[in-house]
Design a protein around this motif. Structure first.
Motif, mmCIF file in Angstrom:
data_model
loop_
_atom_site.group_PDB
_atom_site.id
_atom_site.type_symbol
_atom_site.label_atom_id
_atom_site.label_comp_id
_atom_site.label_asym_id
_atom_site.label_seq_id
_atom_site.Cartn_x
_atom_site.Cartn_y
_atom_site.Cartn_z
ATOM 1 N N VAL A 1 0.835 -1.208 0.000
ATOM 2 C CA VAL A 1 0.000 0.000 0.000
ATOM 3 C C VAL A 1 0.868 1.256 0.000
ATOM 4 C CG1 VAL A 1 -1.744 1.298 1.291
ATOM 5 C CG2 VAL A 1 -1.930 -1.195 1.098
ATOM 6 N N THR A 2 1.966 1.224 0.747
ATOM 7 C CA THR A 2 2.881 2.377 0.793
ATOM 8 C C THR A 2 3.417 2.700 -0.595
ATOM 9 O OG1 THR A 2 3.530 1.818 3.055
ATOM 10 C CG2 THR A 2 5.013 3.274 1.821
ATOM 11 N N LYS A 3 3.849 1.667 -1.332
ATOM 12 C CA LYS A 3 4.385 1.887 -2.681
ATOM 13 C C LYS A 3 3.323 2.452 -3.617
ATOM 14 C CE LYS A 3 8.727 0.834 -2.554
ATOM 15 N NZ LYS A 3 9.692 1.955 -2.761
ATOM 16 N N ALA A 4 2.110 1.927 -3.550
ATOM 17 C CA ALA A 4 1.038 2.413 -4.425
ATOM 18 C C ALA A 4 0.788 3.903 -4.198
ATOM 19 C CB ALA A 4 -0.234 1.611 -4.175
ATOM 20 N N ILE A 5 0.762 4.313 -2.927
ATOM 21 C CA ILE A 5 0.517 5.730 -2.608
ATOM 22 C C ILE A 5 1.688 6.588 -3.078
ATOM 23 C CG2 ILE A 5 0.237 7.365 -0.703
ATOM 24 C CD1 ILE A 5 -1.198 5.093 0.841
ATOM 25 N N GLU A 6 2.893 6.103 -2.849
ATOM 26 C CA GLU A 6 4.088 6.849 -3.264
ATOM 27 C C GLU A 6 4.117 7.066 -4.774
ATOM 28 O OE1 GLU A 6 8.903 5.971 -3.257
ATOM 29 O OE2 GLU A 6 7.672 5.075 -1.670
ATOM 30 N N TRP A 7 3.819 6.014 -5.528
ATOM 31 C CA TRP A 7 3.828 6.136 -6.990
ATOM 32 C C TRP A 7 2.689 7.033 -7.483
ATOM 33 C CZ3 TRP A 7 4.309 0.110 -7.618
ATOM 34 C CH2 TRP A 7 5.602 -0.288 -7.253
ATOM 35 N N LEU A 8 1.552 6.965 -6.804
ATOM 36 C CA LEU A 8 0.419 7.817 -7.182
ATOM 37 C C LEU A 8 0.781 9.288 -6.996
ATOM 38 C CD1 LEU A 8 -2.628 7.629 -8.055
ATOM 39 C CD2 LEU A 8 -3.194 7.839 -5.632
ATOM 40 N N GLU A 9 1.479 9.581 -5.918
ATOM 41 C CA GLU A 9 1.837 10.978 -5.615
ATOM 42 C C GLU A 9 2.966 11.505 -6.502
ATOM 43 O OE1 GLU A 9 2.799 10.689 -1.478
ATOM 44 O OE2 GLU A 9 0.707 10.920 -0.818
ATOM 45 N N LYS A 10 3.942 10.641 -6.820
ATOM 46 C CA LYS A 10 5.145 11.114 -7.508
ATOM 47 C C LYS A 10 5.105 11.019 -9.028
ATOM 48 C CE LYS A 10 8.663 10.101 -3.951
ATOM 49 N NZ LYS A 10 9.883 9.285 -3.694
ATOM 50 N N TYR A 11 4.466 9.980 -9.569
ATOM 51 C CA TYR A 11 4.682 9.657 -10.987
ATOM 52 C C TYR A 11 3.396 9.571 -11.821
ATOM 53 C CZ TYR A 11 8.907 7.989 -8.578
ATOM 54 O OH TYR A 11 10.012 7.890 -7.775
ATOM 55 N N THR A 12 2.280 10.017 -11.261
ATOM 56 C CA THR A 12 0.974 9.804 -11.888
ATOM 57 C C THR A 12 0.302 11.134 -12.177
ATOM 58 O OG1 THR A 12 0.866 7.865 -10.434
ATOM 59 C CG2 THR A 12 -1.150 8.433 -11.608
ATOM 60 N N PRO A 13 -0.501 11.235 -13.249
ATOM 61 C CA PRO A 13 -1.225 12.487 -13.486
ATOM 62 C C PRO A 13 -1.972 12.926 -12.225
ATOM 63 C CG PRO A 13 -1.539 10.988 -15.339
ATOM 64 C CD PRO A 13 -0.787 10.224 -14.288
ATOM 65 N N PRO A 14 -1.868 14.190 -11.820
ATOM 66 C CA PRO A 14 -2.462 14.647 -10.561
ATOM 67 C C PRO A 14 -3.959 14.330 -10.426
ATOM 68 C CG PRO A 14 -1.025 16.333 -11.459
ATOM 69 C CD PRO A 14 -1.108 15.255 -12.496
ATOM 70 N N ALA A 15 -4.676 14.359 -11.538
ATOM 71 C CA ALA A 15 -6.119 14.107 -11.481
ATOM 72 C C ALA A 15 -6.449 12.676 -11.080
ATOM 73 C CB ALA A 15 -6.762 14.421 -12.833
ATOM 74 N N ALA A 16 -5.477 11.756 -11.226
ATOM 75 C CA ALA A 16 -5.739 10.339 -10.976
ATOM 76 C C ALA A 16 -6.129 10.054 -9.526
ATOM 77 C CB ALA A 16 -4.515 9.505 -11.348
ATOM 78 N N ALA A 17 -5.621 10.874 -8.602
ATOM 79 C CA ALA A 17 -5.937 10.655 -7.186
ATOM 80 C C ALA A 17 -7.430 10.772 -6.923
ATOM 81 C CB ALA A 17 -5.166 11.645 -6.320
ATOM 82 N N GLY A 18 -8.153 11.515 -7.777
ATOM 83 C CA GLY A 18 -9.592 11.686 -7.614
ATOM 84 C C GLY A 18 -10.410 10.862 -8.585
ATOM 85 N N MET A 19 -9.755 9.891 -9.252
ATOM 86 C CA MET A 19 -10.446 9.074 -10.254
ATOM 87 C C MET A 19 -10.891 7.721 -9.690
ATOM 88 S SD MET A 19 -8.278 9.537 -13.782
ATOM 89 C CE MET A 19 -8.213 11.107 -14.647
#
Length: 570
Positions: A311-329
């Motif tokens: 879970v830690t890795k998934a959150i880290e990758w979401l924050e660092k390397y993913t389009p910002p809008a993805a967190a709300g998708m």
């Protein structure tokens, strides 16, 4: 080659109506819709259709209702195969298409009330543990040998189905019949990975070759490398990202994690199709297949070090390397993003998206109809060991409730066999790209089409496919337990809780549900029987899952050449 449904065929057959419930309608269907898109010869197709004509005689004029979630494969079943079946058999089928959550809700209502809402359900095999323990669905092994024998196709050929291990319980009985399957694999931009400048720059920065990541350390390096990279030398406009995921607190967030995310990290035990005694949800069972715990204190792994790492890795990758809008998708909102052309790779990409990702004119497609992307096996986390499950496979399967009257169940069983028959399955597979039969995967038409599908055919023909499987039988009540995941993981995603706190809450919630099931005794001697709690360190010191925290969770990154990987399969 036209792989789309022919609506004219469906219209003709509807016009023909039940009065044509004979071989004339069957021959028209074979001529117009199937042709040589079948693993059977024309003579064998007609013999199979004759079975349906004959077996359906007692049910002429009956109206039945079946239901599935809305995906391309089921749209084809509903819009083309259902009217064809009606014209051939005289059984009037309404095949409803609704959301996946709604299917489970209707199923639950029928289980609880005994009221016959639908005569058959396409229900994910993730519920196999639920169906086996509650005994509210007909087990098909006994059904085909007894009450359903007169309506069971002698050419069904269960050995040809690739997913029956997923729809069978520890009692050895088959409870569901697969009608579509898709896996979650690693997706990447083959063209970007093979670009000479990108390869040279990656080699210089990281000291190894850019390729398909074998482990999460390499995935992370690749995500970092491509995020924000200038790819104008390849004609790519706009900002580029090295990862794609989604993070909205929504039921679909639960799927991201119940669908094998923890096992990819290495949280579960070794075993196929699922880890034993600890599965990919972190639920432990005893030698009688009774769930005994989810938290480490009872021998489970839902809140163990490997799960926290996942879970830690998934959150880290979401924050660092993913389009910002993805967190709300949500899942459905995030699905189309890679095809828009600015994502380098995705760890967890469903092959059900293939049909929509090979459409002409997309930024990820070449002019000759071949894709600029490929799919490959998912990379694994640092806790993973050879022999452990490494990915998820969705298996939507025909399910007959015991509360459905026998005559209606027989008519629905005929329809279920029709839409999964060898006569129609090659054509259905070309439309939806969700393979269920070996004979379809190995049909020559897929050899011809393979280079247009980005590795899908190669994967399903490979020995690797057995390491991808649905939720297994350790989960005693999928509908009740699955809803706990998105709420708890959502707390970690939003930052309201740390991953450890969220997973502690999740495993405790799971154990409360299992405790209620144990007290109620409604699942008999195969229901939960929770272990006494003890010091988690005692469990972590034992061999196998749950696994103790590693001193170093950053393993040496490793990649492999995609082309060499494909050769090794062949």
């Amino acid at each position: 080659m036209n792989y789309k449904l022919k609506s004219t065929t469906a219209a003709l057959l509807i016009l023909a109506g039940p009065a044509f419930a004979d071989m004339d309608a069957a021959r028209a269907f074979l001529d117009e819709e199937i042709g040589d898109m079948s693993s059977l010869t024309r003579e064998e197709q007609e013999a199979e259709m004759q079975f349906f004509v004959d077996a359906a005689q007692p049910f002429q004029g009956m109206d039945i209702k079946v239901v599935s979630e809305t995906i391309t494969t089921h749209e084809y079943e509903s819009q083309v195969l259902a009217p064809a079946f009606t014209a051939i058999t005289g059984i009037n089928v309404t095949h409803d298409l609704i959301g996946e959550g709604d299917v489970v809700e209707k199923l639950q209502t029928q289980m609880q009330s005994g009221e016959n809402i639908y005569d058959a359900y396409v229900n994910d095999s993730d519920l196999i543990g639920t169906h086996w323990r509650y005994q509210q669905v007909r087990n098909l092994t006994d059904w085909m040998a007894n009450e359903g024998a007169d309506v069971t196709n002698p050419g069904l050929d269960l050995d040809d189905f690739i997913g029956t291990a997923f729809t069978s319980a520890p009692d050895g009985k088959l409870y569901q019949l697969p009608t579509q399957q898709f896996a979650n694999l690693y997706w990447f931009r083959y063209d970007w990975f093979n670009d000479e400048k990108n390869k040279a720059d990656f080699q210089e920065k990281y000291g190894y070759e850019l390729g398909v990541p074998v482990n999460w350390s390499a995935y992370e390096d690749i995500a970092e490398f491509f995020t924000g990279r200038d790819l104008s030398h390849m004609g790519v406009d706009g900002e580029v990202f090295g990862n794609m995921d989604y993070g909205k607190k929504d039921p679909s967030l639960g799927w991201r994690y119940t669908d094998a995310w923890l096992s990819m990290a290495g949280a579960g035990s070794k075993g196929e199709p699922n880890g034993l005694p600890v599965d990919e949800w972190g639920i432990r069972v005893n030698e009688n297949s009774q769930p005994v715990g989810s938290c480490v204190a009872r021998g489970g792994a839902t809140n163990g070090p490997a799960a926290v790492y996942a879970v830690t890795k998934a959150i880290e990758w979401l924050e660092k390397y993913t389009p910002p809008a993805a967190a709300g998708m949500t899942f459905s909102e995030a699905g189309p993003i890679p095809a828009q052309g600015n994502v380098a790779q995705q760890m967890f990409w469903y092959t059900a998206f293939t049909a929509d990702t090979v459409k002409p004119g997309l930024p990820v497609m070449n002019e000759d109809g071949t894709p600029k992307w490929r799919m490959a096996p998912s990379p694994h986390g640092v806790y993973w060991e050879e022999g452990t499950k490494i990915g998820y496979q969705d298996v939507g399967s025909w399910t007959l409730m015991k509360s459905t009257p026998e005559d209606r169940a027989k008519a629905a069983w005929l329809y279920a066999q029709f839409v999964t028959s060898k006569t129609v399955d090659v054509k259905k597979s070309h439309v939806g790209l969700t393979f269920i039969r070996d004979s379809s995967i190995n049909h020559e038409s897929f050899t011809e089409r393979a280079d247009k599908l980005g590795g899908l055919v190669e994967f399903y023909r490979s020995p690797a496919r057995v390491a991808w499987s649905p939720t297994g039988t350790n989960v005693p009540d999928y509908p009740k337990l699955a809803q706990l995941w998105w709420q708890n993981i959502g707390d970690a995603m939003s930052g309201a809780k740390t991953p450890q706190e969220a997973l502690d809450a999740l495993c405790a919630d799971q154990e409360r549900v299992m405790e209620r099931l144990e007290r109620a005794g409604i699942q008999g001697d195969i229901g939960p029987k929770l272990n006494e709690e003890k010091d988690p360190q005692e469990w972590l010191a034992m061999e196998g899952s749950p696994k103790a925290k590693l001193d170093n969770e950053d393993e040496e990154p490793k990649t492999v050449s995609y082309d060499e990987l494909i050769k090794s399969w062949q």
